[in-house]
Design a protein around this motif. Sequence first.
Motif: not given
Length: 371
Positions: A251-253, A258-261, A242-244, A222-224
């Motif tokens: 949008r928030k990530a 928080s990620c590139k993919i 899992e976080s998405i 549940d983390d970004i």
Amino acid sequence: MTIPLKKIVLRKLNMRLKNPFITSFGTTQDKEFFVIEVYDGEGNCGYGESVAFSEPWYTEETVKTTQHMLEDFLIPILKRSRLTHPNDVSKVFQPIRRNNMAKAAIEGAIWDLYAKRENVSLSIALGGDKKKIEVGISIGIQPTIKDLIEKIEDALQIGYKRIKLKIKPGADIEVLREVRSHFPDTAIMADANSAYSLEDINHLKKLDELNLMMIEQPLAHDDIVEHAKLQKEMDTPICLDESIHSLEDVRKAFELGSCKIINIKIGRVGGLTEAKRIHDFCQEHQMEVWCGGMLEAGIGRAHNIALTTLPQFVLPGDTAGSQNYWEKDIITPEVVVEQGMIEVPIKPGIGFEINKKIMDEFTEWKKEIAI
Ligand code: OSB
Ligand code: MG
């Protein structure tokens, strides 16, 4: 024009995977799921497949919560709604919080029905354009390195375009080093299924020496926020799974870095309409996406194939061939991978027939619900 819904058939199936699938969160061998048939009373039937597992180890949903949501909330909403397009389904389901996999199962059936009524393939109905899709394979944790190397060799023989390996604390960097030395040029990625915390940052940074395509979901489900901290310290691209759960999450990530993919799973995000919205956002913001898997049988697999034909699915997904999972699949023909590619069916809807005899064989019970 209204999409007439006359009858829904809910089937509960139980299918045994050829091999147990082991991840950092546990082992899956018996796959229980629902097939949802939606009839328009004019000779068309759309098919959907639910993806929640029997236990809530990947996300919070289970087979039982799926049934509860379908019978007690989602189908009753459909009874009192009028749909003109499959995009309406996520709107009428909006008052129900989360339970995305339950929503996606029935939305998928309505998308298939819609495409069949329009006499186009699901791929075309979604706006896809690929004739073939490139696919990879996800290999679970193996008892020994030797078993793992053999599995990878088999997968490369079939031509899978990238190999995903499951990792967990105690079975990670050493295993990947060994694999990398055997396969110096292979496209390899690792999936941790949330098994680490930011305290492991120095350990995780060692992955940078292995030239991995990406590391999938290293931190909490549940983390970004902490993923953003980790991505700043790591060269290896982070991919979130899992976080998405929605476009808002993406949008928030994206904003946090928080990620590139992004791994898009239809069930996790609540259906094809939301999956497409996420795809469109990622296309606009140059985030690469690929289609994840939930050990689906043929109907879910067909939905994944159709989604992957959208242009921003630029990386090979986890949609392996039916033979990778099942002695016999419920669709005909089965999903076949040749040279790492799947040919996209052109027939209306999901483009595969249902093998009724095999589906009946795996059906534990079924229920007809008049709409
Ligand atoms: O994290 O992508 C995952 C399987 C079960 C639960 C979670 C995951 C997976 C896979 C396998 O990686 C995907 C597949 O082959 O369907
Ligand atoms: Mg994953």
